[in-house]
Design a protein around this motif. Structure first.
Motif, PDB file in Angstrom:
ATOM      1  N   UNK A  22       0.837  -1.207   0.000  1.00 18.05           N
ATOM      2  CA  UNK A  22       0.000   0.000   0.000  1.00 18.05           C
ATOM      3  C   UNK A  22       0.872   1.257   0.000  1.00 18.05           C
ATOM      4  N   UNK A  23       1.989   1.232   0.713  1.00 22.00           N
ATOM      5  CA  UNK A  23       2.881   2.392   0.746  1.00 22.00           C
ATOM      6  C   UNK A  23       3.464   2.701  -0.631  1.00 22.00           C
ATOM      7  N   UNK A  24       3.635   1.668  -1.449  1.00 22.69           N
ATOM      8  CA  UNK A  24       4.136   1.857  -2.819  1.00 22.69           C
ATOM      9  C   UNK A  24       3.041   2.285  -3.787  1.00 22.69           C
ATOM     10  N   UNK A  25       1.773   2.039  -3.455  1.00 27.87           N
ATOM     11  CA  UNK A  25       0.705   2.231  -4.437  1.00 27.87           C
ATOM     12  C   UNK A  25      -0.372   3.231  -4.033  1.00 27.87           C
ATOM     13  N   UNK A  26      -0.342   3.730  -2.810  1.00 25.26           N
ATOM     14  CA  UNK A  26      -1.321   4.712  -2.338  1.00 25.26           C
ATOM     15  C   UNK A  26      -0.673   6.099  -2.370  1.00 25.26           C
ATOM     16  N   UNK A  27      -1.205   7.027  -3.179  1.00 25.00           N
ATOM     17  CA  UNK A  27      -0.568   8.347  -3.308  1.00 25.00           C
ATOM     18  C   UNK A  27      -0.387   9.085  -1.984  1.00 25.00           C
ATOM     19  N   UNK A  28      -1.349   8.989  -1.078  1.00 21.00           N
ATOM     20  CA  UNK A  28      -1.236   9.711   0.193  1.00 21.00           C
ATOM     21  C   UNK A  28      -0.063   9.200   1.027  1.00 21.00           C
ATOM     22  N   UNK A  29       0.169   7.895   1.002  1.00 26.97           N
ATOM     23  CA  UNK A  29       1.297   7.333   1.756  1.00 26.97           C
ATOM     24  C   UNK A  29       2.601   7.585   1.011  1.00 26.97           C
ATOM     25  N   UNK A  30       2.604   7.401  -0.308  1.00 23.84           N
ATOM     26  CA  UNK A  30       3.821   7.605  -1.101  1.00 23.84           C
ATOM     27  C   UNK A  30       4.378   9.019  -0.913  1.00 23.84           C
ATOM     28  N   UNK A  31       3.501  10.009  -0.815  1.00 25.37           N
ATOM     29  CA  UNK A  31       3.958  11.397  -0.637  1.00 25.37           C
ATOM     30  C   UNK A  31       4.754  11.567   0.649  1.00 25.37           C
ATOM     31  N   UNK A  32       4.520  10.687   1.622  1.00 26.07           N
ATOM     32  CA  UNK A  32       5.226  10.773   2.901  1.00 26.07           C
ATOM     33  C   UNK A  32       6.663  10.269   2.833  1.00 26.07           C
ATOM     34  N   UNK A  33       6.981   9.469   1.787  1.00 23.60           N
ATOM     35  CA  UNK A  33       8.317   8.845   1.820  1.00 23.60           C
ATOM     36  C   UNK A  33       9.030   8.774   0.473  1.00 23.60           C
ATOM     37  N   UNK A  34       8.436   9.127  -0.624  1.00 22.59           N
ATOM     38  CA  UNK A  34       9.108   9.041  -1.927  1.00 22.59           C
ATOM     39  C   UNK A  34      10.107  10.184  -2.092  1.00 22.59           C
ATOM     40  N   UNK A  35      11.000  10.315  -1.139  1.00 26.42           N
ATOM     41  CA  UNK A  35      11.985  11.390  -1.183  1.00 26.42           C
ATOM     42  C   UNK A  35      13.072  11.145  -0.139  1.00 26.42           C
ATOM     43  N   UNK A  36      14.260  11.698  -0.393  1.00 27.55           N
ATOM     44  CA  UNK A  36      15.305  11.657   0.641  1.00 27.55           C
ATOM     45  C   UNK A  36      14.951  12.631   1.777  1.00 27.55           C
ATOM     46  N   UNK A  37      15.713  12.579   2.863  1.00 26.17           N
ATOM     47  CA  UNK A  37      15.550  13.524   3.975  1.00 26.17           C
ATOM     48  C   UNK A  37      15.665  14.948   3.436  1.00 26.17           C
TER      49      UNK A  37
END
Length: 154
Positions: A22-37
């Motif tokens: 779900x973290x890979x496929x749900x936009x709301x969750x992906x926005x939380x982590x698809x990035x470096x610090x």
């Protein structure tokens, strides 16, 4: 001739495989982590269509305001165990893009082992080390996203 590189990162998350999928496929969750610090992804910039031929895109914004649009096309989708997709600037052809394969395996205690493999790093365009470092930091962000998602669903 351009040198291309690849690498694999394996991590075990304290979350069930379905939550990592779900973290890979749900936009709301992906926005939380698809990035470096220190980099932000505006939630409204994330679009995900997780089916073969479907596309995804998002915008990373660095602390200095620099913007990095990113996206690609899904090449293989086998829920909940495998995603394979291109990763590049949104307008790049799939053949020119790096490719990512994510394999998710259930392990003891309701945990998930993720094997992330990235191939096609074009050393003339980007450093393999910077890409590796960025994804390593993103997976640290994923740990936090999974913890907050699991807490909310408890």
């Amino acid at each position: 001739m351009t040198a291309t590189r690849q690498f694999t990162i394996t991590r075990t998350f304290d979350a069930p495989r379905a939550a990592v999928w779900r973290a890979w496929t749900d936009p709301a969750i992906a926005a939380q982590w698809w990035h470096p610090h220190e980099v932000a992804v505006p939630p409204e910039s994330v679009r995900i269509d997780p089916q073969v031929g479907g596309r995804y895109e998002y915008l990373m914004i660095a602390p200095d305001g620099s913007e990095y649009p990113t996206g690609g096309e899904y090449l293989e989708v086998r829920e909940p165990e495998r995603l394979r997709f291109s990763w590049a600037d949104p307008g790049d052809a799939v053949d020119d893009a790096m490719q990512i394969t994510v394999d998710l395996t259930e392990v003891d205690g309701g945990r998930c082992e993720m094997t992330f493999h990235l191939s096609g790093v074009d050393e003339d365009r980007v450093s393999e080390q910077s890409v590796f470092h960025g994804w390593t930091e993103a997976f640290e962000e994923l740990d936090d996203a999974l913890a907050s998602t699991t807490e909310r669903s408890s």
